[in-house]
Design a protein around this motif. Structure first.
Motif, short mmCIF file in Angstrom:
data_model
loop_
_atom_site.label_atom_id
_atom_site.label_comp_id
_atom_site.label_asym_id
_atom_site.label_seq_id
_atom_site.Cartn_x
_atom_site.Cartn_y
_atom_site.Cartn_z
N UNK A 1 0.69 -1.17 -0.28
CA UNK A 1 0.04 -0.17 -0.16
C UNK A 1 0.85 1.36 -0.50
N UNK A 2 0.27 1.73 -0.24
CA UNK A 2 0.94 3.57 -0.40
C UNK A 2 -0.20 5.33 0.29
N UNK A 3 0.29 5.60 0.28
CA UNK A 3 -0.57 6.43 0.87
C UNK A 3 -0.27 8.15 0.79
N UNK A 4 -0.60 8.64 0.00
CA UNK A 4 -0.11 10.02 -0.70
C UNK A 4 -1.39 11.10 -0.71
N UNK A 5 -0.69 12.19 -1.30
CA UNK A 5 -1.84 13.01 -0.94
C UNK A 5 -1.82 14.31 -2.34
N UNK A 6 -2.63 15.08 -2.53
CA UNK A 6 -2.70 15.97 -3.62
C UNK A 6 -3.31 16.95 -2.27
N UNK A 7 -2.78 18.47 -2.05
CA UNK A 7 -3.18 18.68 -1.02
C UNK A 7 -4.23 20.44 -2.37
N UNK A 8 -3.73 20.23 -3.41
CA UNK A 8 -4.10 21.65 -4.51
C UNK A 8 -5.51 21.28 -4.43
N UNK A 9 -5.66 19.52 -4.32
CA UNK A 9 -7.68 18.80 -4.67
C UNK A 9 -8.23 18.68 -3.33
N UNK A 10 -7.32 18.84 -2.05
CA UNK A 10 -7.55 18.33 -0.81
C UNK A 10 -7.86 17.10 -0.84
N UNK A 11 -7.43 16.77 -1.72
CA UNK A 11 -7.03 14.74 -1.75
C UNK A 11 -6.52 13.83 -0.80
#
Length: 113
Positions: free
Chosen positions: A67-77
């Motif tokens: 599993x890999x967790x990630x984030x896109x702060x520009x999309x608040x996702x």
């Protein structure tokens, strides 16, 4: 309104992949430590992975390397890429603000053998 909305769950065969998404609103996502939890039938809810605002991630031993967790702060996702899924990964997956009592409603992941 503070809200977390998960999507991307489904039915997949063992060895397959899924990508979960969690869209956040109502709070400052980019400075928030976020997490994925899961709860299997008859079991306690458990932490799967978390990611800090600085993109430092931690994983449960049972999902490390898959599993890999990630984030896109520009999309608040927030995302959870799940590879090489196993039947024991079957659970409802929840998105959570790590340091506040803010939870999504969850998305069902079912892995068939």
């Amino acid at each position: 309104q503070v809200q977390l909305v998960e999507s991307g769950g489904g039915l997949v065969q063992a060895g397959g992949s899924l990508r979960l998404s969690c869209v956040a609103s109502g709070f400052i996502f980019r400075t928030s430590h976020m997490a994925w939890f899961r709860q299997a039938p008859g079991k306690q809810r458990e932490l799967v992975a978390d990611i800090t605002a600085y993109n430092s991630a931690n994983y449960a031993d049972s999902v490390k390397g898959r599993f890999t967790v990630s984030r896109d702060d520009a999309k608040s996702t927030l995302y959870l890429q799940m590879n090489d899924l196993k039947p024991e990964d079957t659970a409802v997956y929840f998105c959570k603000h790590f340091r506040a009592d803010i939870w999504g409603r969850g998305t069902q992941v079912t892995v068939s053998s």
